[in-house]
Design a protein around this motif. Structure first.
Motif, PDB file in Angstrom:
ATOM      1  N   ALA A 178      37.853  43.961  31.801  1.00 21.08           N
ATOM      2  CA  ALA A 178      39.287  43.850  32.069  1.00 21.08           C
ATOM      3  C   ALA A 178      39.539  43.232  33.445  1.00 21.08           C
ATOM      4  O   ALA A 178      40.416  42.368  33.608  1.00 21.08           O
ATOM      5  CB  ALA A 178      39.961  45.215  31.965  1.00 21.08           C
ATOM      6  N   LEU A 179      38.757  43.649  34.427  1.00 23.36           N
ATOM      7  CA  LEU A 179      38.902  43.100  35.774  1.00 23.36           C
ATOM      8  C   LEU A 179      38.546  41.617  35.794  1.00 23.36           C
ATOM      9  O   LEU A 179      39.271  40.804  36.386  1.00 23.36           O
ATOM     10  CB  LEU A 179      38.009  43.880  36.751  1.00 23.36           C
ATOM     11  N   GLN A 180      37.459  41.247  35.120  1.00 25.61           N
ATOM     12  CA  GLN A 180      37.043  39.847  35.088  1.00 25.61           C
ATOM     13  C   GLN A 180      38.056  38.987  34.324  1.00 25.61           C
ATOM     14  O   GLN A 180      38.340  37.856  34.723  1.00 25.61           O
ATOM     15  CB  GLN A 180      35.652  39.728  34.462  1.00 25.61           C
ATOM     16  N   THR A 181      38.630  39.530  33.243  1.00 23.06           N
ATOM     17  CA  THR A 181      39.651  38.814  32.484  1.00 23.06           C
ATOM     18  C   THR A 181      40.876  38.559  33.348  1.00 23.06           C
ATOM     19  O   THR A 181      41.477  37.481  33.310  1.00 23.06           O
ATOM     20  CB  THR A 181      40.048  39.617  31.226  1.00 23.06           C
ATOM     21  N   GLU A 182      41.256  39.524  34.152  1.00 25.12           N
ATOM     22  CA  GLU A 182      42.404  39.359  35.061  1.00 25.12           C
ATOM     23  C   GLU A 182      42.120  38.292  36.113  1.00 25.12           C
ATOM     24  O   GLU A 182      42.987  37.470  36.437  1.00 25.12           O
ATOM     25  CB  GLU A 182      42.721  40.700  35.727  1.00 25.12           C
ATOM     26  N   VAL A 183      40.909  38.255  36.623  1.00 23.16           N
ATOM     27  CA  VAL A 183      40.519  37.234  37.607  1.00 23.16           C
ATOM     28  C   VAL A 183      40.577  35.849  36.966  1.00 23.16           C
ATOM     29  O   VAL A 183      41.100  34.896  37.558  1.00 23.16           O
ATOM     30  CB  VAL A 183      39.121  37.539  38.196  1.00 23.16           C
ATOM     31  N   TYR A 184      40.053  35.718  35.748  1.00 25.15           N
ATOM     32  CA  TYR A 184      40.094  34.438  35.034  1.00 25.15           C
ATOM     33  C   TYR A 184      41.546  33.995  34.807  1.00 25.15           C
ATOM     34  O   TYR A 184      41.885  32.830  34.986  1.00 25.15           O
ATOM     35  CB  TYR A 184      39.375  34.532  33.690  1.00 25.15           C
ATOM     36  N   ALA A 185      42.397  34.919  34.394  1.00 27.08           N
ATOM     37  CA  ALA A 185      43.801  34.596  34.126  1.00 27.08           C
ATOM     38  C   ALA A 185      44.503  34.126  35.390  1.00 27.08           C
ATOM     39  O   ALA A 185      45.274  33.162  35.367  1.00 27.08           O
ATOM     40  CB  ALA A 185      44.516  35.796  33.527  1.00 27.08           C
TER      41      ALA A 185
END
Length: 188
Positions: free
Chosen positions: A13-20
């Motif tokens: 979830a944290l990595q997905t937020e960074v990508y977004a």
């Protein structure tokens, strides 16, 4: 075991937020309101063939937004000399922030907008005719050749359309080939 799954979910979830966040850095939410002044992007697809070239202006305006058709489409108040569709997508609009006497990048050269001088509805000659029978009597249709187009682009039009677009060509054809129908001239 459950602890590992929750830790992995949090990292994903944290990595997905960074990508977004990284992907959305270049995105801008552009919205215009009715009455806003905008510049329009000119492109060759909007104009008749051979009337737009790379030396024409890239943008023109300012123009006023008349209506918002949705989040991405707007109706622009264009002068009739442009003879193009007044509907533009958000990609083709730029907010106008300068003076109202916008000409171009250099102040002494006015914007060159492509002329739409290519005749689109000019009938060159009537080639043939047919009578179409209907329950209410019938009507004549005419095979017409357009000016500046090959013979293969000829189309069938009803008499009233031919009379509206080229009254002289229509009257000459009626007098020469359909003298009995010349009294129907007003109804075609």
């Amino acid at each position: 075991m459950m602890f590992v799954h929750e830790e992995v979910r949090k990292k994903i979830a944290l990595q997905t937020e960074v990508y977004a966040q990284h992907a959305n850095l270049q995105k801008r939410d552009k919205q215009f309101a009715v009455g806003d002044q905008v510049l329009i992007r000119l492109c060759s697809e909007r104009f008749p063939p051979c009337s737009y070239n790379k030396l024409h202006a890239r943008r023109a305006g300012p123009f006023t937004i008349l209506k918002k058709l949705g989040p991405n489409a707007y109706v622009i108040d264009l002068p009739p000399t442009y003879a193009i569709s007044p509907v533009f997508t958000i990609e083709d609009l730029t907010a106008f922030t300068g003076q109202n006497d916008f000409t171009s990048a250099s102040d002494d050269t006015p914007i060159r907008v492509p002329s739409t001088s290519c005749p689109s509805d000019v009938i060159l000659v009537v080639i043939d005719h047919q009578f179409v029978s209907t329950r209410k009597g019938g009507y004549y249709k005419f095979l017409v050749q357009w000016a500046h187009k090959p013979l293969s682009d000829s189309v069938w039009l009803q008499g009233d359309e031919v009379h509206h677009l080229a009254p002289e060509v229509y009257c000459n054809y009626i007098q020469q080939y359909l003298p009995e129908a010349s009294s129907l001239e007003g109804r075609q």
